[in-house]
Design a protein around this motif. Sequence first.
Motif, PDB file in Angstrom:
ATOM      1  N   MET A   1       0.776  -1.211  -0.021  1.00 22.36           N
ATOM      2  CA  MET A   1       0.465  -0.699  -0.498  1.00 22.36           C
ATOM      3  C   MET A   1       1.172   1.122  -0.056  1.00 22.36           C
ATOM      4  SD  MET A   1      -2.696   0.538   3.122  1.00 22.36           S
ATOM      5  CE  MET A   1      -2.548   1.910   3.958  1.00 22.36           C
ATOM      6  N   HIS A   2       1.184   2.195  -0.765  1.00 22.83           N
ATOM      7  CA  HIS A   2       1.443   3.409  -1.049  1.00 22.83           C
ATOM      8  C   HIS A   2       0.883   4.309  -0.662  1.00 22.83           C
ATOM      9  CE1 HIS A   2       4.680   6.021  -2.882  1.00 22.83           C
ATOM     10  NE2 HIS A   2       3.288   6.234  -3.682  1.00 22.83           N
ATOM     11  N   ILE A   3       1.678   4.964   0.607  1.00 26.49           N
ATOM     12  CA  ILE A   3       1.087   6.367   0.752  1.00 26.49           C
ATOM     13  C   ILE A   3       1.923   7.545   0.014  1.00 26.49           C
ATOM     14  CG2 ILE A   3       0.911   7.317   2.589  1.00 26.49           C
ATOM     15  CD1 ILE A   3       0.442   4.848   4.376  1.00 26.49           C
ATOM     16  N   GLU A   4       0.937   8.527  -0.483  1.00 27.85           N
ATOM     17  CA  GLU A   4       1.165   9.857  -1.450  1.00 27.85           C
ATOM     18  C   GLU A   4       1.924  10.773  -0.086  1.00 27.85           C
ATOM     19  OE1 GLU A   4       3.019  10.965  -3.598  1.00 27.85           O
ATOM     20  OE2 GLU A   4       2.744   8.504  -4.276  1.00 27.85           O
ATOM     21  N   ALA A   5       2.651  10.977   0.975  1.00 29.99           N
ATOM     22  CA  ALA A   5       3.034  11.940   1.698  1.00 29.99           C
ATOM     23  C   ALA A   5       4.369  12.682   1.425  1.00 29.99           C
ATOM     24  CB  ALA A   5       3.287  11.241   2.690  1.00 29.99           C
ATOM     25  N   ASP A  10       2.940  13.383   7.776  1.00 27.86           N
ATOM     26  CA  ASP A  10       1.636  12.774   6.639  1.00 27.86           C
ATOM     27  C   ASP A  10       1.280  11.624   6.470  1.00 27.86           C
ATOM     28  OD1 ASP A  10      -0.216  14.885   5.063  1.00 27.86           O
ATOM     29  OD2 ASP A  10       1.761  14.256   3.583  1.00 27.86           O
ATOM     30  N   TYR A  11       2.609  11.200   6.014  1.00 25.61           N
ATOM     31  CA  TYR A  11       2.863   9.599   6.195  1.00 25.61           C
ATOM     32  C   TYR A  11       1.657   9.081   7.343  1.00 25.61           C
ATOM     33  CZ  TYR A  11       3.795   4.564   5.668  1.00 25.61           C
ATOM     34  OH  TYR A  11       3.722   3.555   4.914  1.00 25.61           O
ATOM     35  N   LYS A  14      -2.134   9.571   7.036  1.00 23.47           N
ATOM     36  CA  LYS A  14      -2.452   9.295   6.133  1.00 23.47           C
ATOM     37  C   LYS A  14      -2.878   7.887   5.966  1.00 23.47           C
ATOM     38  CE  LYS A  14      -1.542  12.878   3.170  1.00 23.47           C
ATOM     39  NZ  LYS A  14      -1.328  13.218   1.420  1.00 23.47           N
ATOM     40  N   CYS A  15      -2.483   7.392   7.201  1.00 17.99           N
ATOM     41  CA  CYS A  15      -2.751   5.540   7.453  1.00 17.99           C
ATOM     42  C   CYS A  15      -3.793   5.597   7.930  1.00 17.99           C
ATOM     43  CB  CYS A  15      -1.660   5.181   8.030  1.00 17.99           C
ATOM     44  SG  CYS A  15       0.349   5.057   7.349  1.00 17.99           S
ATOM     45  N   GLN A  20      -2.467   4.399  13.504  1.00 13.19           N
ATOM     46  CA  GLN A  20      -1.708   5.918  13.269  1.00 13.19           C
ATOM     47  C   GLN A  20      -1.147   5.960  15.373  1.00 13.19           C
ATOM     48  OE1 GLN A  20      -4.398   9.575  12.536  1.00 13.19           O
ATOM     49  NE2 GLN A  20      -4.607   8.495  10.397  1.00 13.19           N
ATOM     50  N   SER A  60       3.085   0.669   6.798  1.00 13.75           N
ATOM     51  CA  SER A  60       2.172   0.537   7.042  1.00 13.75           C
ATOM     52  C   SER A  60       1.552  -0.101   5.289  1.00 13.75           C
ATOM     53  CB  SER A  60       0.908   1.631   7.076  1.00 13.75           C
ATOM     54  OG  SER A  60      -0.207   1.395   7.446  1.00 13.75           O
ATOM     55  N   LYS A  62      -0.660  -3.138   3.160  1.00 16.29           N
ATOM     56  CA  LYS A  62      -2.132  -3.801   3.709  1.00 16.29           C
ATOM     57  C   LYS A  62      -2.146  -3.893   4.079  1.00 16.29           C
ATOM     58  CE  LYS A  62      -5.288  -5.777   0.393  1.00 16.29           C
ATOM     59  NZ  LYS A  62      -5.802  -6.698  -1.193  1.00 16.29           N
TER      60      LYS A  62
END
Length: 122
Positions: A1-5, A10-11, A14-15, A20, A60, A62
Amino acid sequence: MHIEASDVADYIDKCPARRQDALRRLRDLVLSIDEDVVENLEYGMPTYRTGGQVLCAFASQKRHMSLYLDVDLLASHRAAFGKLNCGKSCVRFTSLDRVPLDTVAAILTETRNRQAQAASAA
């Protein structure tokens, strides 16, 4: 799971909400190891360096969270992680409560000390 941050905070924001707190606690632990720890996003995950060398990283995923540590030190402390799913350099977990944080702190401290010794010998 890629998180744009844009940064580590911010990462984490967005989790998934259920992760968190664990990721913030893990971040605080890593940053407490040494005042010179630098955090950044590398390869799409929070990565921590001391003296330019990677100390650790976490992500984080999947189905779980992962903590990436020094290969040799993780192997030498493997028994402390019990039944947690460990790869060559990572520990996978769904709850931080199952992770022996004292052992993680010891591995991080040993990693930092090894890096400092190698830098002073160079």
